[in-house]
Design a protein around this motif. Structure first.
Motif, PDB file in Angstrom:
ATOM      1  N   UNK A 180     -19.901 -19.968  53.066  1.00  0.00           N
ATOM      2  CA  UNK A 180     -21.253 -20.241  52.588  1.00  0.00           C
ATOM      3  C   UNK A 180     -22.223 -20.375  53.753  1.00  0.00           C
ATOM      4  N   UNK A 181     -23.435 -19.848  53.593  1.00  0.00           N
ATOM      5  CA  UNK A 181     -24.398 -19.869  54.696  1.00  0.00           C
ATOM      6  C   UNK A 181     -25.783 -20.351  54.278  1.00  0.00           C
ATOM      7  N   UNK A 182     -26.004 -20.607  53.009  1.00  0.00           N
ATOM      8  CA  UNK A 182     -27.340 -20.957  52.530  1.00  0.00           C
ATOM      9  C   UNK A 182     -27.555 -22.469  52.557  1.00  0.00           C
ATOM     10  N   UNK A 183     -28.414 -22.908  53.463  1.00  0.00           N
ATOM     11  CA  UNK A 183     -28.747 -24.345  53.547  1.00  0.00           C
ATOM     12  C   UNK A 183     -29.545 -24.783  52.320  1.00  0.00           C
ATOM     13  N   UNK A 184     -30.413 -23.892  51.820  1.00  0.00           N
ATOM     14  CA  UNK A 184     -31.222 -24.245  50.655  1.00  0.00           C
ATOM     15  C   UNK A 184     -30.363 -24.381  49.406  1.00  0.00           C
ATOM     16  N   UNK A 185     -29.372 -23.505  49.244  1.00  0.00           N
ATOM     17  CA  UNK A 185     -28.491 -23.589  48.079  1.00  0.00           C
ATOM     18  C   UNK A 185     -27.622 -24.843  48.158  1.00  0.00           C
ATOM     19  N   UNK A 195     -38.872 -28.980  44.392  1.00  0.00           N
ATOM     20  CA  UNK A 195     -39.311 -28.707  45.766  1.00  0.00           C
ATOM     21  C   UNK A 195     -38.313 -27.814  46.499  1.00  0.00           C
ATOM     22  N   UNK A 196     -37.018 -28.115  46.367  1.00  0.00           N
ATOM     23  CA  UNK A 196     -35.990 -27.312  47.041  1.00  0.00           C
ATOM     24  C   UNK A 196     -35.888 -25.924  46.417  1.00  0.00           C
ATOM     25  N   UNK A 197     -36.084 -25.837  45.105  1.00  0.00           N
ATOM     26  CA  UNK A 197     -36.037 -24.536  44.428  1.00  0.00           C
ATOM     27  C   UNK A 197     -37.150 -23.624  44.945  1.00  0.00           C
ATOM     28  N   UNK A 241     -36.075 -16.616  50.825  1.00  0.00           N
ATOM     29  CA  UNK A 241     -35.417 -15.337  50.592  1.00  0.00           C
ATOM     30  C   UNK A 241     -33.906 -15.401  50.577  1.00  0.00           C
ATOM     31  N   UNK A 242     -33.337 -16.622  50.666  1.00  0.00           N
ATOM     32  CA  UNK A 242     -31.877 -16.740  50.678  1.00  0.00           C
ATOM     33  C   UNK A 242     -31.250 -16.355  49.346  1.00  0.00           C
ATOM     34  N   UNK A 243     -32.022 -16.388  48.278  1.00  0.00           N
ATOM     35  CA  UNK A 243     -31.481 -16.026  46.968  1.00  0.00           C
ATOM     36  C   UNK A 243     -31.049 -14.564  46.924  1.00  0.00           C
TER      37      UNK A 243
END
Length: 396
Positions: free
Chosen positions: A76-81, A267-269, A276-278
């Protein structure tokens, strides 16, 4: 003076009863005995609640931290997710609104008769929700770049930050045991700066790689900043319960968690889609080392775990204090590093062992101070009850 006036009412009623029935010379004491039992019995219920909240906090924190590190460790690499799943699981708590729980204390009836305005509640939930969103993102960065054992030990510093904020915001009184606890926990976190094995998120980075050192420093700074922010959130949450919400019910705890989570998740969404991590999620899921099903289950149970943690944390805040909630979180320090050594093969060197011992020692010191405070409070209640019995028995 108001308390004395309230105490006279039952005594006058007892006197009238004695005039009707001369055999009631000892009835006043018998009438006070149930009252005394009612006053001392809630202490056991309170400690039962504290025990349940403590279990929820520790289990949710440990499992959530381990699964969060598993996500990064296996591709996994997405900090936002990673941040989003720690916040967005709040809908599973909605069925808890059907639980009817009595008020913890009848002493706040006058406060609860003046409910806060909608504007004040919105301000509380929005401001705390945004702070939580920032803290969770910083925690995700720290967890991405640090060994989970190092990450957990650094998080102990949040107790010191919480005490500092509680001193100014909640009028915390520093005792020798609390000061000792804070000093030990601060030293415990500071020791980790000197460890010699910076983390690497790629197999090509070695222990002495400059990039690895930079990532270690980034993770360390973000985790310390998040710990400071979390300490502030806990102190502000305690202040909100006392000055704005003014309710001591389980529903008040759920309201705080749900509305705060709605704001922070939103806010995080926004940040998740703006970054653009989605766009890379499908590729990330396909490349997850444990498979697609494990990828989804890791995210799902991470979300569940942090909601369990939220119930325990906020419950301890309004039932005891923000500092106690934070201290219980420090109790989980020996749990996560031990599991990290078993499941992630983290290196448990001498510095980490010393840091763990100091952290546990700091928690025990604070826990003992809480024990002394509870004994002091119980003693005051018993003395007050004894005085009531003596006064009622001495009435003509």
């Amino acid at each position: 003076m108001g308390n004395n006036g309230e105490l006279r009412v039952p005594f006058e009623e007892d006197e009238k009863t004695m005039n009707v029935n001369p055999t009631n010379d000892t009835s006043s004491m018998n009438l006070d005995q149930p009252r005394r039992s009612l006053q001392t019995k809630p202490n056991y219920k309170r400690w039962l609640r504290i025990g349940v909240y403590t279990f929820l906090l520790l289990s949710g924190q440990s499992v959530g931290t381990m699964l969060g590190r598993l996500y990064f460790d296996k591709g996994g690499k997405s900090k936002w997710l990673a941040t989003l799943v720690s916040l967005i699981g709040f809908p599973i708590l909605l069925p808890l609104y059907m639980i009817k729980s009595p008020k913890i204390s009848s002493s706040n009836i006058t406060l609860q008769s003046n409910p806060p305005t909608t504007t004040k509640l919105i301000f509380v939930y929005v401001s705390l929700g945004l702070l939580v969103a920032i803290n969770c993102f910083l925690y995700s960065v720290g967890l991405m770049y640090l060994h989970v054992s190092t990450f957990s030990l650094i998080c102990a510093s949040q107790l010191a930050f919480n005490a500092l904020f509680s001193y100014f915001i909640n009028s915390l009184v520093f005792t020798p045991f609390i000061v000792n606890s804070l000093v030990l926990l601060t030293i415990s976190s500071s020791l980790l700066v000197f460890q010699s094995d910076p983390v690497s998120d790629t197999s090509s980075d070695g222990p002495g790689h400059p990039t690895s050192r930079a990532k270690f420093i980034t993770g360390f700074v973000c985790t310390v900043a998040a710990s400071a922010g979390y300490g502030l959130v806990l102190s502000l949450t305690q202040l909100a319960f006392k000055k704005v919400i003014k309710k001591e019910t389980f529903k008040a705890v759920l309201d705080m968690i749900i509305y705060q989570s709605i704001v922070s998740s939103s806010a995080i969404l926004i940040g998740f889609f703006a970054s653009g991590e989605w766009k890379t999620l499908k590729m990330e899921m396909d490349g997850f080392h444990l498979g697609k099903v494990s990828y989804k289950m890791t995210l799902f149970w991470t979300a569940i775990s942090w909601q369990v943690f939220s119930v325990g944390s906020v419950g301890l805040i309004f039932d005891v204090s923000s500092l106690f909630s934070n201290a219980i979180g420090a109790l989980g320090l020996p749990i996560v590093p031990v599991f990290a050594v078993i499941f992630f093969h983290d290196n448990m060197d001498g510095i980490k062992i010393v840091a763990m011992i100091l952290a546990v020692w700091g928690f025990v010191s604070y826990g003992y101070q809480n024990y002394l405070d509870d004994l002091k409070s119980s003693s005051k209640v018993e003395n007050r009850d004894s005085n009531e019995v003596s006064r009622s028995s001495s009435l003509p």
